[in-house]
Scaffold this motif. Structure first.
Motif, PDB file in Angstrom:
ATOM      1  N   LEU A  71      -3.242  -5.062  10.281  1.00 16.24           N
ATOM      2  CA  LEU A  71      -4.378  -5.881   9.868  1.00 16.24           C
ATOM      3  C   LEU A  71      -5.616  -5.639  10.731  1.00 16.24           C
ATOM      4  O   LEU A  71      -6.740  -5.868  10.290  1.00 16.24           O
ATOM      5  CB  LEU A  71      -3.993  -7.366   9.892  1.00 16.24           C
ATOM      6  CG  LEU A  71      -2.924  -7.741   8.858  1.00 16.24           C
ATOM      7  CD1 LEU A  71      -2.564  -9.211   8.958  1.00 16.24           C
ATOM      8  CD2 LEU A  71      -3.375  -7.407   7.443  1.00 16.24           C
ATOM      9  N   PHE A  72      -5.417  -5.143  11.964  1.00 19.20           N
ATOM     10  CA  PHE A  72      -6.586  -4.863  12.805  1.00 19.20           C
ATOM     11  C   PHE A  72      -7.055  -3.418  12.676  1.00 19.20           C
ATOM     12  O   PHE A  72      -8.218  -3.128  12.897  1.00 19.20           O
ATOM     13  CB  PHE A  72      -6.287  -5.210  14.271  1.00 19.20           C
ATOM     14  CG  PHE A  72      -6.358  -6.682  14.556  1.00 19.20           C
ATOM     15  CD1 PHE A  72      -7.581  -7.298  14.828  1.00 19.20           C
ATOM     16  CD2 PHE A  72      -5.223  -7.468  14.520  1.00 19.20           C
ATOM     17  CE1 PHE A  72      -7.651  -8.661  15.078  1.00 19.20           C
ATOM     18  CE2 PHE A  72      -5.288  -8.832  14.762  1.00 19.20           C
ATOM     19  CZ  PHE A  72      -6.504  -9.437  15.042  1.00 19.20           C
ATOM     20  N   ILE A  73      -6.147  -2.511  12.367  1.00 14.50           N
ATOM     21  CA  ILE A  73      -6.521  -1.091  12.341  1.00 14.50           C
ATOM     22  C   ILE A  73      -6.270  -0.471  10.968  1.00 14.50           C
ATOM     23  O   ILE A  73      -7.174   0.053  10.330  1.00 14.50           O
ATOM     24  CB  ILE A  73      -5.713  -0.297  13.403  1.00 14.50           C
ATOM     25  CG1 ILE A  73      -5.948  -0.910  14.794  1.00 14.50           C
ATOM     26  CG2 ILE A  73      -6.132   1.179  13.402  1.00 14.50           C
ATOM     27  CD1 ILE A  73      -4.940  -0.473  15.836  1.00 14.50           C
ATOM     28  N   GLY A  74      -5.031  -0.560  10.506  1.00 13.50           N
ATOM     29  CA  GLY A  74      -4.615   0.220   9.345  1.00 13.50           C
ATOM     30  C   GLY A  74      -5.340  -0.116   8.063  1.00 13.50           C
ATOM     31  O   GLY A  74      -5.798   0.776   7.333  1.00 13.50           O
ATOM     32  N   ILE A  75      -5.492  -1.401   7.796  1.00 13.55           N
ATOM     33  CA  ILE A  75      -5.959  -1.804   6.467  1.00 13.55           C
ATOM     34  C   ILE A  75      -7.362  -1.272   6.176  1.00 13.55           C
ATOM     35  O   ILE A  75      -7.674  -0.870   5.057  1.00 13.55           O
ATOM     36  CB  ILE A  75      -5.866  -3.344   6.317  1.00 13.55           C
ATOM     37  CG1 ILE A  75      -6.021  -3.746   4.853  1.00 13.55           C
ATOM     38  CG2 ILE A  75      -6.855  -4.052   7.211  1.00 13.55           C
ATOM     39  CD1 ILE A  75      -5.663  -5.196   4.575  1.00 13.55           C
ATOM     40  N   ASP A  76      -8.220  -1.211   7.201  1.00 18.21           N
ATOM     41  CA  ASP A  76      -9.576  -0.705   6.987  1.00 18.21           C
ATOM     42  C   ASP A  76      -9.574   0.781   6.667  1.00 18.21           C
ATOM     43  O   ASP A  76     -10.472   1.294   6.010  1.00 18.21           O
ATOM     44  CB  ASP A  76     -10.428  -0.953   8.240  1.00 18.21           C
ATOM     45  CG  ASP A  76     -10.622  -2.438   8.485  1.00 18.21           C
ATOM     46  OD1 ASP A  76     -11.229  -3.096   7.627  1.00 18.21           O
ATOM     47  OD2 ASP A  76     -10.144  -2.930   9.529  1.00 18.21           O
ATOM     48  N   ARG A  77      -8.555   1.479   7.173  1.00 13.32           N
ATOM     49  CA  ARG A  77      -8.517   2.930   6.987  1.00 13.32           C
ATOM     50  C   ARG A  77      -8.001   3.324   5.615  1.00 13.32           C
ATOM     51  O   ARG A  77      -8.321   4.394   5.121  1.00 13.32           O
ATOM     52  CB  ARG A  77      -7.603   3.558   8.060  1.00 13.32           C
ATOM     53  CG  ARG A  77      -8.140   3.383   9.468  1.00 13.32           C
ATOM     54  CD  ARG A  77      -7.062   3.699  10.491  1.00 13.32           C
ATOM     55  NE  ARG A  77      -6.569   5.067  10.379  1.00 13.32           N
ATOM     56  CZ  ARG A  77      -7.032   6.093  11.081  1.00 13.32           C
ATOM     57  NH1 ARG A  77      -8.008   5.897  11.946  1.00 13.32           N
ATOM     58  NH2 ARG A  77      -6.533   7.291  10.930  1.00 13.32           N
ATOM     59  N   ILE A  78      -7.172   2.460   5.005  1.00 15.67           N
ATOM     60  CA  ILE A  78      -6.532   2.902   3.776  1.00 15.67           C
ATOM     61  C   ILE A  78      -7.001   2.146   2.530  1.00 15.67           C
ATOM     62  O   ILE A  78      -6.606   2.488   1.424  1.00 15.67           O
ATOM     63  CB  ILE A  78      -4.982   2.832   3.890  1.00 15.67           C
ATOM     64  CG1 ILE A  78      -4.510   1.464   4.372  1.00 15.67           C
ATOM     65  CG2 ILE A  78      -4.451   3.879   4.860  1.00 15.67           C
ATOM     66  CD1 ILE A  78      -4.217   0.514   3.298  1.00 15.67           C
ATOM     67  N   ASP A  79      -7.820   1.109   2.672  1.00 18.40           N
ATOM     68  CA  ASP A  79      -8.272   0.386   1.476  1.00 18.40           C
ATOM     69  C   ASP A  79      -9.724  -0.028   1.668  1.00 18.40           C
ATOM     70  O   ASP A  79     -10.028  -0.918   2.454  1.00 18.40           O
ATOM     71  CB  ASP A  79      -7.385  -0.844   1.235  1.00 18.40           C
ATOM     72  CG  ASP A  79      -7.668  -1.474  -0.124  1.00 18.40           C
ATOM     73  OD1 ASP A  79      -8.755  -1.212  -0.686  1.00 18.40           O
ATOM     74  OD2 ASP A  79      -6.799  -2.212  -0.622  1.00 18.40           O
ATOM     75  N   GLU A  80     -10.610   0.627   0.918  1.00 16.84           N
ATOM     76  CA  GLU A  80     -12.039   0.348   1.092  1.00 16.84           C
ATOM     77  C   GLU A  80     -12.385  -1.087   0.683  1.00 16.84           C
ATOM     78  O   GLU A  80     -13.324  -1.673   1.219  1.00 16.84           O
ATOM     79  CB  GLU A  80     -12.879   1.349   0.290  1.00 16.84           C
ATOM     80  CG  GLU A  80     -12.588   1.317  -1.199  1.00 16.84           C
ATOM     81  CD  GLU A  80     -13.313   2.435  -1.962  1.00 16.84           C
ATOM     82  OE1 GLU A  80     -13.373   2.327  -3.194  1.00 16.84           O
ATOM     83  OE2 GLU A  80     -13.798   3.386  -1.311  1.00 16.84           O
ATOM     84  N   ASP A  81     -11.602  -1.656  -0.255  1.00 14.13           N
ATOM     85  CA  ASP A  81     -11.895  -3.028  -0.675  1.00 14.13           C
ATOM     86  C   ASP A  81     -11.632  -4.042   0.442  1.00 14.13           C
ATOM     87  O   ASP A  81     -12.087  -5.181   0.376  1.00 14.13           O
ATOM     88  CB  ASP A  81     -11.041  -3.412  -1.891  1.00 14.13           C
ATOM     89  CG  ASP A  81     -11.476  -2.653  -3.136  1.00 14.13           C
ATOM     90  OD1 ASP A  81     -12.606  -2.131  -3.140  1.00 14.13           O
ATOM     91  OD2 ASP A  81     -10.673  -2.561  -4.074  1.00 14.13           O
ATOM     92  N   ALA A  82     -10.852  -3.632   1.456  1.00 15.11           N
ATOM     93  CA  ALA A  82     -10.527  -4.555   2.543  1.00 15.11           C
ATOM     94  C   ALA A  82     -11.597  -4.533   3.631  1.00 15.11           C
ATOM     95  O   ALA A  82     -11.623  -5.418   4.486  1.00 15.11           O
ATOM     96  CB  ALA A  82      -9.175  -4.197   3.147  1.00 15.11           C
ATOM     97  N   ARG A  83     -12.458  -3.518   3.612  1.00 15.60           N
ATOM     98  CA  ARG A  83     -13.467  -3.427   4.679  1.00 15.60           C
ATOM     99  C   ARG A  83     -14.435  -4.584   4.572  1.00 15.60           C
ATOM    100  O   ARG A  83     -14.990  -4.842   3.509  1.00 15.60           O
ATOM    101  CB  ARG A  83     -14.212  -2.091   4.578  1.00 15.60           C
ATOM    102  CG  ARG A  83     -13.332  -0.960   5.071  1.00 15.60           C
ATOM    103  CD  ARG A  83     -13.916   0.416   4.819  1.00 15.60           C
ATOM    104  NE  ARG A  83     -12.812   1.380   4.760  1.00 15.60           N
ATOM    105  CZ  ARG A  83     -12.839   2.528   4.112  1.00 15.60           C
ATOM    106  NH1 ARG A  83     -13.926   2.901   3.454  1.00 15.60           N
ATOM    107  NH2 ARG A  83     -11.790   3.310   4.103  1.00 15.60           N
TER     108      ARG A  83
END
Lengths: 250, 351, 125
Positions: C26-38
């Motif tokens: 939730l701190f690193i991975g999600i931003d890298r793999i899902d643009e909607d989460a940025r």
């Protein structure tokens, strides 16, 4: 392909007019189904039986160990007449074997919550010496009276839940709880299909008069028939079950 | 239909859905917990934790049964689709009700003992050898874990992250979980209770779920989707067969489904599977020039398989051409979002 | 240690590992793999329970997306045919459970009277 004539529902748009009646009927049915099932199930629960707590009682008596501790009351109260035999347990799913065994044969003062169901009387001792301590006075364990070998039909329960600390305190849904109680050295009882010598229940022990054997756990809360020796200790019947004779009834 | 993720994308219909659902659940629990004890003519009352545990357990069973009827009903009759729309909230609510049931039971039947109460759940009864007296609690534990997984993965993020097919396979766990719930009930309360009212409700409810799912699954195998045969371009249907604003679905040789839509007299072919939850786009229709999924209303431009800005969902498109009045599709899908020129419906068909 | 205690210890470790992975994801991975989460943070706590429960699946998907091994065509193949198998198995499970439950229901043996097999002393003296 969907039928072009049928109304098409899109979640974020108002429902199509053709669908509104169907949806209103669905909503009403939904609420009615939930209300009706809640009422039907809630109002048809089985009677949990008459067992209940009868408040704190303090009596004096003589300790006897019959696998599990009992006391023969030598000085009773309004509620507990002298001469009564009470089964003992501690708080929660804990028995009183360790507390009572050193006092076997001695006169003690017993204080705790009386649980009563029919002829079944159990006292849940208060903690520490307040619950069980040596007392002055005279008394002796009454001579046990053998009643022979019997075959009984009924159910094994833990004596405390059945006596009313839980309502219901028997049955298969309660089986794991009963196992935990008996594993915690709470005396098990055998609830007989019909009275034996005037009593519907008997305190249960192993065939040697010790604690209930493993087979008793496996038969807990099932309707079974089983053979064993019955002995009267004071006014309490004790059933030394022979686990090899357990038969599950239809 | 995310641009940026939010906890819940509320809209009016979701509010209504949740309000009705909560009203039903609250009514059930209020009647069971508050009203029913007064109707029971028992000498002494059932202990509150046991009565409440039963109320929440029975409620969770009824909720799960209703939830599992919605899917096949919607497949058999499209009018039930609105009940599917916000079903995930219904599922999440069910987990909370089921956890409450488990808490009452664990904190009562399995508590007050020298053994840790969670250890006790697994160890108090290990008599697995027969149905009577079976440790039915274990079925409830399994079902509860499954329900927790399903509700925890109900946010749209999980569908996109896991991909809809993996997400769907994970959510197929609901089938063994429901069977486990029935086993939990059948070997628990149905063996315990003398009164047969709940027995009949369980019998009717669980058999309804089983029957509806079998009906829906068999109707799917006998479905009207044509099978397009061939290795090269395959024939889908006659151009006559497609109604303006709607689609014809066909199964391609590889197993994928294509939806051929007619919009403004032009034919386009897109994947039948919505990018959101793989809903059947071909069973949707064109609204405001956009193909709209019947499940959750996700929309796509039929000419390029893209959701309108600012949305970013994309689905594969297929090359399409006419051979006489036969609609032909290249079974090799184009990557999601690839524009394909639509082909005009022949004049004689329009006439 | 009993079987039940071992199971609970494994559950505890499963959740502890899941907690560590949810922090990383939730701190690193999600931003890298899902643009909607940025830039979207409020919804992230909602993801924690699922990561605790299914973290091996999270790690696998994270790896696939990071490594660029994603195959887009697989996203559009719903397992619709499996529904028939699932429905048949569920119906069989429901039927079995109901059969076992109903066929094992007992009735209280009210008509069986206690039977004295032998008088005291006969059997064991």
């Amino acid at each position: 392909m969907s039928d072009p004539k049928k109304p098409f529902f899109v979640g974020y748009l108002p429902a199509p007019p053709d669908l509104r009646l169907f949806l209103i009927v669905s909503i009403v049915s939904f609420v009615v189904i939930f209300g009706a099932t809640g009422l039907l199930i809630g109002s048809t629960q089985d009677d949990p039986g008459p067992g209940a707590g009868q408040g704190r009682q303090t009596v004096t008596g003589v300790v006897e160990m019959i696998g599990y501790p009992v006391i023969h009351v030598t000085q009773g109260t309004d509620r507990i007449p002298t001469g009564r035999t009470l089964i003992l347990s501690s708080g929660g799913k804990n028995g009183a074997v360790g507390r009572a065994a050193p006092l076997e044969g001695q006169v003690v003062q017993v204080s705790g919550l009386l649980l009563e169901r029919g002829e079944l009387d159990m006292v849940q001792l208060r903690g520490g010496n307040n619950g069980l301590q040596a007392a002055d006075g005279n008394g002796a364990v009454p001579r046990p009276k053998p009643l022979g070998r019997w075959k009984l039909a009924g159910e094994i329960c833990d004596g405390k839940c059945y006596a009313g600390i839980m309502r219901p305190g028997r049955g298969l849904a309660h089986r794991a709880c009963a196992n935990l109680c008996v594993a915690g050295e709470i005396p098990p009882v055998f609830v007989s299909s019909q009275p034996v010598e005037g009593s519907d229940f008997l305190m249960l022990t192993g065939p040697d008069g010790g604690v209930m054997p493993q087979e008793g756990y496996d038969a807990m809360a099932e309707y079974i028939s089983v053979e064993g020796e019955i002995t009267r200790h004071g006014d309490l019947l004790v059933f030394a079950m022979d686990p090899t004779t357990i038969e599950v009834l239809p | 239909m995310s641009v940026k993720y939010v906890p819940v994308q509320w809209n009016r219909n979701k509010w209504i859905y949740d309000a009705v659902m909560l009203a039903g659940v609250a009514l059930f629990l209020w009647i069971f917990v508050e009203l029913a004890p007064g109707l029971l003519s028992h000498e002494r009352p059932i202990n509150a934790p046991i009565h409440n545990g039963r109320a929440f357990g029975a409620c969770a069973f009824v909720m799960l049964t209703v939830i599992l009827c919605i899917g096949p009903l919607a497949r058999l009759d499209q009018r039930f689709l609105p009940l599917l729309y916000n079903r995930r909230h219904f599922g999440v609510m069910t987990v909370f009700v089921a956890i409450t049931h488990a808490s009452f039971i664990i904190d009562w039947y399995f508590n007050f003992s020298p053994t840790n109460k969670y250890v006790a759940v697994l160890s108090a009864n290990t008599d697995f050898g027969q149905a009577l007296g079976f440790p039915f609690e274990i079925f409830g534990v399994f079902a509860l874990i499954v329900l927790m997984i399903l509700s925890a993965t109900s946010h749209d993020f999980w569908m996109k992250f896991l991909t809809p097919p993996v997400w769907k396979r994970l959510h197929y766990l609901i089938y063994p979980a429901y069977a486990a719930v029935v086993a939990h009930v059948a070997l628990g309360v149905l063996l315990d209770a003398q009164n047969v009212t709940f027995l009949w409700i369980v019998l009717i409810g669980s058999l309804a779920v089983a029957t509806l799912h079998l009906l829906a699954a068999f109707s799917e195998t006998r479905g009207s989707d044509t099978r397009a045969e061939g290795t090269d371009w395959v024939r889908i249907c006659d151009a006559h067969d497609i109604t303006e604003g709607f689609a014809k679905i066909a199964r391609l040789p590889g197993g994928d489904r294509v939806a051929v839509f007619r919009q403004d007299g032009l034919l386009s072919a897109i994947s039948n599977a919505c990018a959101h939850q793989n809903g059947p786009l071909g069973e949707g229709k064109v609204i405001d020039c956009l193909v709209t999924c019947p499940w959750h209303g996700f929309q796509y431009d039929v000419r390029n398989g893209r959701s309108p800005a600012p949305f970013t969902e994309k689905i594969p498109t297929y090359d399409i051409r006419l051979h006489g009045s036969s609609v032909m599709v290249n079974p090799v899908a184009n990557p999601p979002g690839t524009p394909v020129d639509p082909v005009p419906v022949p004049q004689e068909v329009l006439a | 240690m009993s079987g039940a205690e071992t199971i609970l210890l494994l559950v505890r470790w499963w959740l502890i590992i899941g907690a560590m992975i949810s922090v990383a994801f939730l701190f690193i991975g999600i931003d890298r793999i899902d643009e909607d989460a940025r830039g979207a943070y409020i919804f992230r706590p909602l993801l924690v329970p699922a990561i605790l429960l299914i973290w091996p699946l999270v790690l696998w998907r994270w790896y696939v997306l990071e490594a660029g091994r994603e195959i887009w065509s697989k996203h559009y193949r719903p397992p619709r045919a499996s529904h028939l198998v699932a429905a048949i198995l569920m119906a069989a499970g429901i039927g079995t459970a109901l059969f076992l439950g109903l066929s094992n229901r007992q009735t209280w043996p009210a008509d069986i009277a206690p039977e004295r097999l032998s008088a005291p002393g006969e059997a064991n003296e």
